[in-house]
Design a protein around this motif. Structure first.
Motif, PDB file in Angstrom:
ATOM      1  N   LEU A  18       0.738  -1.249  -0.026  1.00  0.00           N
ATOM      2  CA  LEU A  18      -0.037   0.074   0.110  1.00  0.00           C
ATOM      3  C   LEU A  18       0.698   1.408  -0.097  1.00  0.00           C
ATOM      4  CD1 LEU A  18      -2.632  -0.951   2.472  1.00  0.00           C
ATOM      5  CD2 LEU A  18      -2.783  -1.664   0.136  1.00  0.00           C
ATOM      6  N   THR A  45       0.461   3.673  -3.363  1.00  0.00           N
ATOM      7  CA  THR A  45       0.382   2.746  -4.468  1.00  0.00           C
ATOM      8  C   THR A  45      -0.992   2.498  -4.910  1.00  0.00           C
ATOM      9  OG1 THR A  45       0.225   0.650  -3.182  1.00  0.00           O
ATOM     10  CG2 THR A  45       2.627   1.449  -3.301  1.00  0.00           C
ATOM     11  N   ASN A  46      -1.232   1.707  -5.963  1.00  0.00           N
ATOM     12  CA  ASN A  46      -2.703   1.643  -6.055  1.00  0.00           C
ATOM     13  C   ASN A  46      -3.091   0.119  -5.369  1.00  0.00           C
ATOM     14  OD1 ASN A  46      -1.255  -0.296  -7.645  1.00  0.00           O
ATOM     15  ND2 ASN A  46      -1.991   0.163  -9.500  1.00  0.00           N
ATOM     16  N   GLY A  47      -2.325  -0.186  -4.235  1.00  0.00           N
ATOM     17  CA  GLY A  47      -2.787  -1.270  -3.753  1.00  0.00           C
ATOM     18  C   GLY A  47      -4.155  -1.253  -2.990  1.00  0.00           C
ATOM     19  N   LEU A  48      -4.579  -2.494  -2.886  1.00  0.00           N
ATOM     20  CA  LEU A  48      -6.104  -2.714  -2.245  1.00  0.00           C
ATOM     21  C   LEU A  48      -5.931  -2.883  -0.675  1.00  0.00           C
ATOM     22  CD1 LEU A  48      -7.748  -4.489  -5.207  1.00  0.00           C
ATOM     23  CD2 LEU A  48      -7.523  -2.130  -5.037  1.00  0.00           C
ATOM     24  N   SER A  49      -6.835  -2.242  -0.200  1.00  0.00           N
ATOM     25  CA  SER A  49      -7.176  -2.266   1.348  1.00  0.00           C
ATOM     26  C   SER A  49      -7.207  -3.938   1.452  1.00  0.00           C
ATOM     27  CB  SER A  49      -7.970  -1.541   2.156  1.00  0.00           C
ATOM     28  OG  SER A  49      -8.070  -1.968   3.622  1.00  0.00           O
ATOM     29  N   ALA A  57      -7.540   6.660   0.864  1.00  0.00           N
ATOM     30  CA  ALA A  57      -8.419   7.106  -0.294  1.00  0.00           C
ATOM     31  C   ALA A  57      -9.910   7.238  -0.220  1.00  0.00           C
ATOM     32  CB  ALA A  57      -8.304   5.589  -1.471  1.00  0.00           C
ATOM     33  N   GLN A 100     -10.746  -2.084  -2.086  1.00  0.00           N
ATOM     34  CA  GLN A 100     -10.502  -0.363  -2.855  1.00  0.00           C
ATOM     35  C   GLN A 100      -9.131  -0.185  -2.520  1.00  0.00           C
ATOM     36  OE1 GLN A 100     -13.723   1.740  -2.126  1.00  0.00           O
ATOM     37  NE2 GLN A 100     -15.332   0.256  -2.649  1.00  0.00           N
ATOM     38  N   THR A 101      -8.823   0.799  -3.229  1.00  0.00           N
ATOM     39  CA  THR A 101      -7.419   1.630  -3.278  1.00  0.00           C
ATOM     40  C   THR A 101      -7.590   2.059  -1.607  1.00  0.00           C
ATOM     41  OG1 THR A 101      -7.459   2.102  -5.519  1.00  0.00           O
ATOM     42  CG2 THR A 101      -5.870   3.340  -3.947  1.00  0.00           C
ATOM     43  N   ASP A 109      -4.053   7.465  -1.328  1.00  0.00           N
ATOM     44  CA  ASP A 109      -3.946   8.650  -2.049  1.00  0.00           C
ATOM     45  C   ASP A 109      -2.620   9.263  -1.766  1.00  0.00           C
ATOM     46  OD1 ASP A 109      -5.720   7.574  -4.176  1.00  0.00           O
ATOM     47  OD2 ASP A 109      -7.330   8.879  -3.220  1.00  0.00           O
TER      48      ASP A 109
END
Length: 180
Positions: free
Chosen positions: A11, A27-31, A68, A105-106, A109
């Motif tokens: 993340l 990052t664009n990592g998801l929770s 995010a 979800q991302t 941000d």
């Protein structure tokens, strides 16, 4: 069923390439989990520092790092509990009193950079290269009630100067020998 660290997404990327600066990039990592909590408590990067006990005194250079699901207040802060706690806490990053993460979800941000003392910077350099991100948690005593949402990692995109210089010299020598 409990989530293991190995299953958690990357993340946050930490950049320590500038002396006396800590930069954290989303990052664009998801929770990995859905969880809400206090923005004042914040999220916790476990095992960020070596075991040394330097209190974090940080000055925000720039930053809009935020969960995010929320709006940044453009003033994220750093905290370290001290004692034997080796984690780093980021708090007060949203425009409201609460912060949320939603599974799948991302998670984050933005990015933020803080100026820190040379001692704190050295503790970060000597710390772990990766670890877990917990929320809500401001120190290691909160981990039993916090939720694992993902991973952080130290990463740098530029080569070290001596390595880059050596590569350039070898490339030049190779290109000259090919012309002869």
């Amino acid at each position: 069923m409990s989530l293991s660290s190995a299953q958690a997404a990357l993340l946050l990327m930490v950049d320590l390439s500038v002396e006396d600066r800590i930069t954290i990039n989303a990052t664009n990592g998801l929770s990995s989990a859905t969880v809400s909590g206090s923005d004042f408590t914040g999220f916790y990067l476990e095992n960020f520092f070596e075991a040394d006990n330097n209190v974090v005194s940080a000055t925000l250079v720039s930053g809009d790092l935020v969960s995010a699901q929320d709006v940044s207040n453009l003033s994220p802060q750093l905290f370290r509990a001290g004692g034997t706690d080796t984690g780093l806490n980021v708090f007060s990053y949203t425009a409201g009193p609460f912060s949320s993460f939603v599974a799948g979800q991302t998670a984050f941000d933005g990015a933020a950079t803080w100026a820190v003392s040379s001692a704190v910077y050295q503790d970060a350099l000597n710390g772990a290269l990766s670890g877990d991100i917990w929320f809500p948690a401001d120190d290691d005593s909160d981990l039993s009630t916090a939720t694992l949402i993902g991973q952080w990692v130290v990463g740098v995109d530029v080569p070290e100067a001596p390595t880059f210089a050596l590569f350039s010299l070898l490339f030049f020598a190779f290109s000259r020998s090919r012309k002869a």
